[in-house]
Design an enzyme around this catalytic site. Structure first.
Site, PDB file in Angstrom:
ATOM      1  N   ASP A  23      34.513  31.232  18.489  1.00  0.00           N
ATOM      2  CA  ASP A  23      35.181  30.012  18.949  1.00  0.00           C
ATOM      3  C   ASP A  23      36.260  29.624  17.937  1.00  0.00           C
ATOM      4  OD1 ASP A  23      35.897  27.522  19.836  1.00  0.00           O
ATOM      5  OD2 ASP A  23      34.018  26.549  19.211  1.00  0.00           O
ATOM      6  N   ASP A  31      36.494  32.132  22.577  1.00  0.00           N
ATOM      7  CA  ASP A  31      37.774  32.132  23.302  1.00  0.00           C
ATOM      8  C   ASP A  31      38.629  33.349  22.911  1.00  0.00           C
ATOM      9  OD1 ASP A  31      38.829  31.345  20.747  1.00  0.00           O
ATOM     10  OD2 ASP A  31      38.287  29.282  21.232  1.00  0.00           O
ATOM     11  N   ASP A 100      37.094  42.851  33.445  1.00  0.00           N
ATOM     12  CA  ASP A 100      35.970  42.866  34.377  1.00  0.00           C
ATOM     13  C   ASP A 100      36.519  42.489  35.746  1.00  0.00           C
ATOM     14  OD1 ASP A 100      33.226  42.715  35.287  1.00  0.00           O
ATOM     15  OD2 ASP A 100      32.689  42.229  33.215  1.00  0.00           O
ATOM     16  N   ASP A 206      32.220  45.029  38.635  1.00  0.00           N
ATOM     17  CA  ASP A 206      30.920  44.381  38.816  1.00  0.00           C
ATOM     18  C   ASP A 206      30.301  44.759  40.165  1.00  0.00           C
ATOM     19  OD1 ASP A 206      29.144  42.259  37.656  1.00  0.00           O
ATOM     20  OD2 ASP A 206      29.540  41.317  39.582  1.00  0.00           O
ATOM     21  N   GLU A 264      29.791  49.320  37.993  1.00  0.00           N
ATOM     22  CA  GLU A 264      28.399  48.921  37.748  1.00  0.00           C
ATOM     23  C   GLU A 264      27.627  49.122  39.048  1.00  0.00           C
ATOM     24  OE1 GLU A 264      25.744  45.099  36.349  1.00  0.00           O
ATOM     25  OE2 GLU A 264      27.168  45.002  37.985  1.00  0.00           O
ATOM     26  N   HIS A 342      25.433  42.476  28.494  1.00  0.00           N
ATOM     27  CA  HIS A 342      25.142  41.041  28.576  1.00  0.00           C
ATOM     28  C   HIS A 342      24.024  40.719  29.566  1.00  0.00           C
ATOM     29  CE1 HIS A 342      27.563  42.005  31.976  1.00  0.00           C
ATOM     30  NE2 HIS A 342      27.277  40.843  32.520  1.00  0.00           N
ATOM     31  N   ASP A 343      23.457  41.727  30.224  1.00  0.00           N
ATOM     32  CA  ASP A 343      22.351  41.496  31.168  1.00  0.00           C
ATOM     33  C   ASP A 343      21.029  42.033  30.627  1.00  0.00           C
ATOM     34  OD1 ASP A 343      24.106  40.445  33.077  1.00  0.00           O
ATOM     35  OD2 ASP A 343      24.413  42.392  34.038  1.00  0.00           O
TER      36      ASP A 343
HETATM   37  O1  TEU Z   1      24.944  42.310  37.283  1.00  0.00           O
HETATM   38  C1  TEU Z   1      24.347  43.021  38.324  1.00  0.00           C
HETATM   39  C2  TEU Z   1      22.869  42.938  38.414  1.00  0.00           C
HETATM   40  O2  TEU Z   1      22.369  42.889  39.499  1.00  0.00           O
HETATM   41  C3  TEU Z   1      21.968  42.959  37.256  1.00  0.00           C
HETATM   42  O3  TEU Z   1      22.438  43.545  36.159  1.00  0.00           O
HETATM   43  C4  TEU Z   1      21.407  41.619  37.019  1.00  0.00           C
HETATM   44  O4  TEU Z   1      21.388  41.306  35.681  1.00  0.00           O
HETATM   45  C5  TEU Z   1      20.016  41.624  37.532  1.00  0.00           C
HETATM   46  O5  TEU Z   1      20.067  41.732  38.917  1.00  0.00           O
HETATM   47  C6  TEU Z   1      19.262  40.372  37.217  1.00  0.00           C
HETATM   48  O6  TEU Z   1      18.112  40.433  37.962  1.00  0.00           O
HETATM   49  C7  TEU Z   1      26.265  41.928  37.395  1.00  0.00           C
HETATM   50  C8  TEU Z   1      26.685  41.211  36.144  1.00  0.00           C
HETATM   51  O7  TEU Z   1      26.645  42.083  35.070  1.00  0.00           O
HETATM   52  C9  TEU Z   1      25.821  40.006  35.973  1.00  0.00           C
HETATM   53  O8  TEU Z   1      26.059  39.332  34.771  1.00  0.00           O
HETATM   54  C10 TEU Z   1      26.072  39.099  37.146  1.00  0.00           C
HETATM   55  O9  TEU Z   1      25.179  38.019  37.117  1.00  0.00           O
HETATM   56  C11 TEU Z   1      25.903  39.833  38.478  1.00  0.00           C
HETATM   57  O10 TEU Z   1      26.510  41.092  38.505  1.00  0.00           O
HETATM   58  C12 TEU Z   1      26.563  39.039  39.591  1.00  0.00           C
HETATM   59  O11 TEU Z   1      27.955  39.035  39.418  1.00  0.00           O
END
Ligand code: TEU
Length: 595
Positions: A23, A31, A100, A206, A264, A342-343
């Site tokens: 930040d 940012d 993205d 995505d 993805e 990030h997931d």
């Molecule tokens: O994620 C797709 C996705 O379905 C999974 O990785 C998700 O984390 C999982 O289903 C949770 O149960 C992508 C993005 O990376 C994620 O951050 C978004 O939330 C999602 O798409 C929707 O845009």
């Protein structure tokens, strides 16, 4: 085997989750200017491409994966001018920028959706997926089908204005676009060109395998009878027209630029299913993020339970790695090598051992796994520091992700109903410890906490109040500043490992062979390319192990390249390789000595 080498194959891609990176203006949100100020840090690590998670205008219902304007930057992150400066800073350092692309759905606050929902006659009505309600025998209004949304509940949301439901596979604030409509596709091609013409170097796409839904949107089979809504991924993952749409994208846009593309592709473990996106002959994408490996520690039940942890075995892990490493290489299949994003929970916590005694060693061992696998290399912010999941003691209020919040509250509600005999009365005594155990291991939040830059307040991430709690027990002694000064740190190790990967093409392009598929302790494999052989052995346990190399010509003429222990590098005597806890070791032959 010959490989056409293109720049994105040997690139190191670093994923930035902008809201939590740095930040620069004290508002508590990371940012673009914060990122720009850290380009030397990234270049020093060996990064070639930066992938930014979404920075477009967004109400942040799903942290930016809900976009309300594709052609502008959210004010929290900065301005288009700031983006231009970031791009210039990257290009000036011979680095590239990947954006993205989130086009399966928009935000419900996007102008397209606002028009679409305003009237059935609106020209944008058909840009989204609208259906009339169903009615049950008692005359109650019901969604058009029984599909369950990824963030719980029905995948349909009722809208009073026109007395219809719209489809949202994720959050209610993420309506799915109707890709059947050619105008939607045209609009997507145009927004892609907008960023490409401004200078961006590629896209991470995505949930790109969800853009085509099965015709008629039929009910999903009932796999969980006690649930009102059912898993319907088979009706929208890799749907009937997805390849046609991506080929159109390729011919209209991608083929006109020299860029990197990665799709993805969740809910799909079959390599042959995903091959169609990747094989060069199909003219679609460069590679995909397959989920088979990161789904390994989830229960194998009909209902997806990504936030429950299932103990896994190394034999399962290596079988998945090996299958993807060797899949259709002769036809040009190309992997995206990743273990964090990030997931996901942090890799050292899930696949290594994040206890103080083993954290450094196992984080380095996992780095060795990553840099010795074939494909384009992805590193997620903080992975290079060996960041670990935040502690079990944190309450549910610290989990900011809607996915964590929704699953927790849905289960809490079910338990309340059950324990109060269906009256739904509140009971603060309900035991949720199993769910908290799962979230501590698997929640998406762990990849999203602020980056740990130094030991000053809020880990040097912000001078204001961070949007999400920083890992306060951890950052004072575990941060980038300390690691940059320490040649034995995880970060120094990653830097060296990425350099070695670049220097030895066998690590990027070599043929993969698992040396002992049933072994539950040591993951050992060879990579072979143009007469050079690398032998990799990784001890996934906290025990001393003697690994018996298969008899034959594995080690002659081979010498140590690198390892993760301060002294020594895998002790080999005859066929015996002695490995200390979490020890990893890589040997390399020269072209002359290779068999
Ligand atoms: O994620 C797709 C996705 O379905 C999974 O990785 C998700 O984390 C999982 O289903 C949770 O149960 C992508 C993005 O990376 C994620 O951050 C978004 O939330 C999602 O798409 C929707 O845009």
């Amino acid at each position: 085997m010959p490989h056409p080498e293109t720049w994105w194959k040997d690139a190191v891609v670093y994923q930035i989750y902008p809201v939590s990176f740095l930040d620069s203006n004290g508002d508590g949100f990371g940012d673009l200017n914060g990122i720009t100020s850290k380009l030397d840090y990234l270049q020093d690590l060996g990064v070639n491409v930066v992938w930014l998670s979404p920075i477009y205008k967004s109400p942040l219902a799903d942290m930016g994966y809900d976009i309300s304007d594709y052609r502008d930057i959210d004010p929290r992150y900065g301005t288009l001018d700031d983006w231009d400066k970031l791009l210039a800073g990257l290009h000036g350092r011979h680095m590239k920028l990947m954006m993205d692309l989130v086009v399966n759905h928009t935000s419900d606050e996007h102008a397209w959706f606002e028009q679409s929902k305003s009237a059935k006659e609106n020209p944008k009505r058909d840009w989204y997926i609208w259906r009339p309600p169903k009615y049950d025998v008692d005359g109650n209004r019901r969604p058009p089908n029984n599909w369950k949304a990824q963030f719980q509940g029905s995948a349909w949301e009722y809208d009073e204005t026109t007395d219809e439901y719209y489809l949202h596979l994720y959050h209610t604030k993420q309506p799915d676009l109707n890709w059947e409509n050619p105008d939607v596709r045209q609009a997507v091609w145009e927004l892609m060109r907008f960023w490409l013409d401004r200078g961006c170097d590629g896209f991470r796409m995505d949930v790109i395998n969800l853009i085509s839904k099965v015709e008629g949107l039929p009910d999903a089979p009932i796999t969980i009878p006690e649930d009102e809504y059912q898993d319907a991924t088979e009706f929208y993952a890799n749907g009937p027209r997805v390849h046609e749409f991506l080929q159109e994208m390729h011919s209209k846009v991608l083929s006109q630029y020299d860029i990197i593309t990665v799709g993805e592709t969740p809910f799909t473990h079959s390599a042959s299913e995903l091959a169609r996106y990747v094989l060069p002959a199909n003219k679609e994408l460069n590679m995909v993020f397959q989920f088979e490996l990161v789904d390994l520690d989830s229960p194998r039940t009909a209902q997806r339970m990504p936030f429950i942890h299932r103990p896994w075995k190394l034999s399962e892990f290596r079988e998945i790695v090996g299958r993807w490493q060797t899949f259709k290489r002769d036809e040009g299949f190309w992997n995206a090598v990743f273990i964090e994003n990030h997931d996901q929970g942090r890799s050292v916590t899930r696949w290594g051992n994040d206890a103080d005694a083993w954290r450094v060693l196992s984080a380095k061992m996992l780095a060795m796994l990553e840099v010795t696998l074939g494909g384009t290399q992805y590193v997620f912010q903080g992975q290079e520091l060996g960041l670990r999941n935040f502690p079990r003691s944190w309450g549910i209020e610290e989990y900011k992700d809607v996915a964590s919040q929704n699953i927790y509250h849905e289960i809490l509600e079910q338990r309340r109903k059950r324990e109060s005999g269906g009256t739904g009365e509140e009971d603060s005594q309900i035991d949720m410890s199993d769910i908290m155990d799962g979230l501590q291991m698997k929640a998406r939040d762990h990849g999203r906490i602020p980056m740990q830059w130094d030991a000053t307040g809020h880990a040097g991430f912000t001078t204001g109040t961070p949007w999400m709690r920083v890992n306060d027990d951890d950052y004072p002694h575990w941060n980038a500043a300390l690691q940059l000064d320490d040649t034995s740190s995880v970060r120094s190790f990653w830097k060296n490992a990425l350099r070695l990967r670049k220097e030895h093409q066998v690590l990027i392009y070599g043929d993969f062979q698992d040396l002992d598929p049933q072994n539950e302790d040591v993951f050992a494999y060879t990579r072979t390319y143009r007469g050079v052989r690398a032998v990799v052995a990784l001890n996934f346990t906290s025990k001393d192990i003697v690994f018996n190399l298969p008899s034959g010509e594995i080690m002659p003429g081979i010498s140590p390249l690198f390892g993760n222990y301060p002294v020594g590098n895998g002790d080999v005597q005859g066929n015996e390789l002695k490995l200390r806890p979490y020890e990893g070791t890589v040997y390399l032959s020269t072209p002359d000595t290779a068999t």
